[in-house]
Design a protein around this motif. Structure first.
Motif, PDB file in Angstrom:
ATOM      1  N   GLU A   6       0.861  -1.178   0.000  1.00  0.00           N
ATOM      2  CA  GLU A   6       0.000   0.000   0.000  1.00  0.00           C
ATOM      3  C   GLU A   6       0.901   1.232   0.000  1.00  0.00           C
ATOM      4  O   GLU A   6       1.728   1.412   0.881  1.00  0.00           O
ATOM      5  CB  GLU A   6      -0.889  -0.010   1.253  1.00  0.00           C
ATOM      6  CG  GLU A   6      -1.979   1.032   1.241  1.00  0.00           C
ATOM      7  CD  GLU A   6      -3.068   0.735   0.231  1.00  0.00           C
ATOM      8  OE1 GLU A   6      -3.638   1.698  -0.299  1.00  0.00           O
ATOM      9  OE2 GLU A   6      -3.344  -0.445  -0.033  1.00  0.00           O
ATOM     10  N   LEU A   7       0.734   2.078  -1.017  1.00  0.00           N
ATOM     11  CA  LEU A   7       1.550   3.280  -1.102  1.00  0.00           C
ATOM     12  C   LEU A   7       1.053   4.342  -0.132  1.00  0.00           C
ATOM     13  O   LEU A   7      -0.143   4.619  -0.085  1.00  0.00           O
ATOM     14  CB  LEU A   7       1.501   3.865  -2.520  1.00  0.00           C
ATOM     15  CG  LEU A   7       2.244   3.125  -3.594  1.00  0.00           C
ATOM     16  CD1 LEU A   7       2.001   3.778  -4.948  1.00  0.00           C
ATOM     17  CD2 LEU A   7       3.720   3.090  -3.295  1.00  0.00           C
ATOM     18  N   PRO A   8       1.963   4.942   0.617  1.00  0.00           N
ATOM     19  CA  PRO A   8       1.553   6.055   1.475  1.00  0.00           C
ATOM     20  C   PRO A   8       1.187   7.264   0.614  1.00  0.00           C
ATOM     21  O   PRO A   8       1.531   7.326  -0.569  1.00  0.00           O
ATOM     22  CB  PRO A   8       2.799   6.332   2.322  1.00  0.00           C
ATOM     23  CG  PRO A   8       3.929   5.745   1.567  1.00  0.00           C
ATOM     24  CD  PRO A   8       3.376   4.636   0.740  1.00  0.00           C
ATOM     25  N   LEU A  13      10.097   6.153  -0.890  1.00  0.00           N
ATOM     26  CA  LEU A  13      10.183   4.703  -1.005  1.00  0.00           C
ATOM     27  C   LEU A  13      11.613   4.309  -1.343  1.00  0.00           C
ATOM     28  O   LEU A  13      12.286   4.993  -2.108  1.00  0.00           O
ATOM     29  CB  LEU A  13       9.267   4.196  -2.128  1.00  0.00           C
ATOM     30  CG  LEU A  13       7.779   4.395  -1.946  1.00  0.00           C
ATOM     31  CD1 LEU A  13       7.046   4.017  -3.224  1.00  0.00           C
ATOM     32  CD2 LEU A  13       7.273   3.569  -0.782  1.00  0.00           C
ATOM     33  N   ARG A  14      12.050   3.200  -0.783  1.00  0.00           N
ATOM     34  CA  ARG A  14      13.355   2.639  -1.142  1.00  0.00           C
ATOM     35  C   ARG A  14      13.161   1.708  -2.325  1.00  0.00           C
ATOM     36  O   ARG A  14      12.042   1.302  -2.653  1.00  0.00           O
ATOM     37  CB  ARG A  14      13.946   1.913   0.058  1.00  0.00           C
ATOM     38  CG  ARG A  14      14.151   2.942   1.176  1.00  0.00           C
ATOM     39  CD  ARG A  14      15.113   2.664   2.193  1.00  0.00           C
ATOM     40  NE  ARG A  14      16.380   2.119   1.731  1.00  0.00           N
ATOM     41  CZ  ARG A  14      17.368   1.876   2.557  1.00  0.00           C
ATOM     42  NH1 ARG A  14      17.240   2.164   3.836  1.00  0.00           N
ATOM     43  NH2 ARG A  14      18.491   1.361   2.135  1.00  0.00           N
ATOM     44  N   LEU A  15      14.249   1.364  -2.966  1.00  0.00           N
ATOM     45  CA  LEU A  15      14.174   0.572  -4.186  1.00  0.00           C
ATOM     46  C   LEU A  15      13.470  -0.767  -3.983  1.00  0.00           C
ATOM     47  O   LEU A  15      12.650  -1.169  -4.814  1.00  0.00           O
ATOM     48  CB  LEU A  15      15.569   0.357  -4.779  1.00  0.00           C
ATOM     49  CG  LEU A  15      15.621  -0.399  -6.100  1.00  0.00           C
ATOM     50  CD1 LEU A  15      14.759   0.271  -7.160  1.00  0.00           C
ATOM     51  CD2 LEU A  15      17.054  -0.523  -6.578  1.00  0.00           C
ATOM     52  N   GLN A  20       8.607  -4.124  -5.448  1.00  0.00           N
ATOM     53  CA  GLN A  20       7.451  -4.938  -5.070  1.00  0.00           C
ATOM     54  C   GLN A  20       6.223  -4.511  -5.868  1.00  0.00           C
ATOM     55  O   GLN A  20       5.320  -5.307  -6.098  1.00  0.00           O
ATOM     56  CB  GLN A  20       7.157  -4.807  -3.585  1.00  0.00           C
ATOM     57  CG  GLN A  20       8.170  -5.473  -2.704  1.00  0.00           C
ATOM     58  CD  GLN A  20       7.866  -5.273  -1.232  1.00  0.00           C
ATOM     59  OE1 GLN A  20       6.749  -4.945  -0.852  1.00  0.00           O
ATOM     60  NE2 GLN A  20       8.871  -5.456  -0.391  1.00  0.00           N
ATOM     61  N   ILE A  21       6.204  -3.261  -6.302  1.00  0.00           N
ATOM     62  CA  ILE A  21       5.073  -2.714  -7.057  1.00  0.00           C
ATOM     63  C   ILE A  21       5.301  -2.880  -8.551  1.00  0.00           C
ATOM     64  O   ILE A  21       4.403  -3.230  -9.299  1.00  0.00           O
ATOM     65  CB  ILE A  21       4.901  -1.207  -6.738  1.00  0.00           C
ATOM     66  CG1 ILE A  21       4.675  -1.011  -5.250  1.00  0.00           C
ATOM     67  CG2 ILE A  21       3.779  -0.600  -7.554  1.00  0.00           C
ATOM     68  CD1 ILE A  21       4.886   0.414  -4.799  1.00  0.00           C
ATOM     69  N   VAL A  53       7.166   9.310  -3.229  1.00  0.00           N
ATOM     70  CA  VAL A  53       5.964   8.519  -3.505  1.00  0.00           C
ATOM     71  C   VAL A  53       5.183   9.151  -4.652  1.00  0.00           C
ATOM     72  O   VAL A  53       4.666   8.450  -5.521  1.00  0.00           O
ATOM     73  CB  VAL A  53       5.075   8.403  -2.244  1.00  0.00           C
ATOM     74  CG1 VAL A  53       3.745   7.769  -2.579  1.00  0.00           C
ATOM     75  CG2 VAL A  53       5.779   7.607  -1.162  1.00  0.00           C
ATOM     76  N   GLU A  54       5.129  10.471  -4.668  1.00  0.00           N
ATOM     77  CA  GLU A  54       4.394  11.176  -5.715  1.00  0.00           C
ATOM     78  C   GLU A  54       4.947  10.848  -7.103  1.00  0.00           C
ATOM     79  O   GLU A  54       4.193  10.679  -8.061  1.00  0.00           O
ATOM     80  CB  GLU A  54       4.434  12.691  -5.481  1.00  0.00           C
ATOM     81  CG  GLU A  54       3.735  13.140  -4.214  1.00  0.00           C
ATOM     82  CD  GLU A  54       4.639  13.125  -2.968  1.00  0.00           C
ATOM     83  OE1 GLU A  54       5.746  12.530  -3.015  1.00  0.00           O
ATOM     84  OE2 GLU A  54       4.222  13.686  -1.951  1.00  0.00           O
ATOM     85  N   ASP A  55       6.278  10.737  -7.209  1.00  0.00           N
ATOM     86  CA  ASP A  55       6.899  10.400  -8.497  1.00  0.00           C
ATOM     87  C   ASP A  55       6.558   8.978  -8.918  1.00  0.00           C
ATOM     88  O   ASP A  55       6.324   8.706 -10.097  1.00  0.00           O
ATOM     89  CB  ASP A  55       8.415  10.573  -8.422  1.00  0.00           C
ATOM     90  CG  ASP A  55       8.848  12.023  -8.286  1.00  0.00           C
ATOM     91  OD1 ASP A  55       8.020  12.929  -8.530  1.00  0.00           O
ATOM     92  OD2 ASP A  55      10.024  12.249  -7.930  1.00  0.00           O
TER      93      ASP A  55
END
Length: 70
Positions: A6-8, A13-15, A20-21, A53-55
């Motif tokens: 689940e993305l915040p 985020l780390r690589l 995982q996504i 996360v936005e990117d």
């Protein structure tokens, strides 16, 4: 077995979280960053890079459900 991540709403985020996504390899990710296909990261230290996360959300939205692969 892959877990659903689940993305915040905001943050970084780390690589390993990104992969995982977006199911590609590390070298493929780094090649995409170098070519401009994937967003550039933010260096926190010599060995630590994170991505906004936005990117990553924008990358997924731009892909429009297409498979992101080479």
């Amino acid at each position: 077995m892959q877990q659903h991540l689940e993305l915040p709403t905001t943050g970084f985020l780390r690589l390993n979280q990104i992969l995982q996504i977006i199911p590609i390899g590390k070298s493929t990710w780094w090649a995409g960053v170098k070519s401009g296909r994937f967003p550039k990261g933010v260096k926190l230290s010599v060995r630590t890079t994170v991505w906004k996360v936005e990117d990553i959300r924008s990358l997924i939205k731009t892909a429009g459900g297409e498979a992101i692969s080479y």
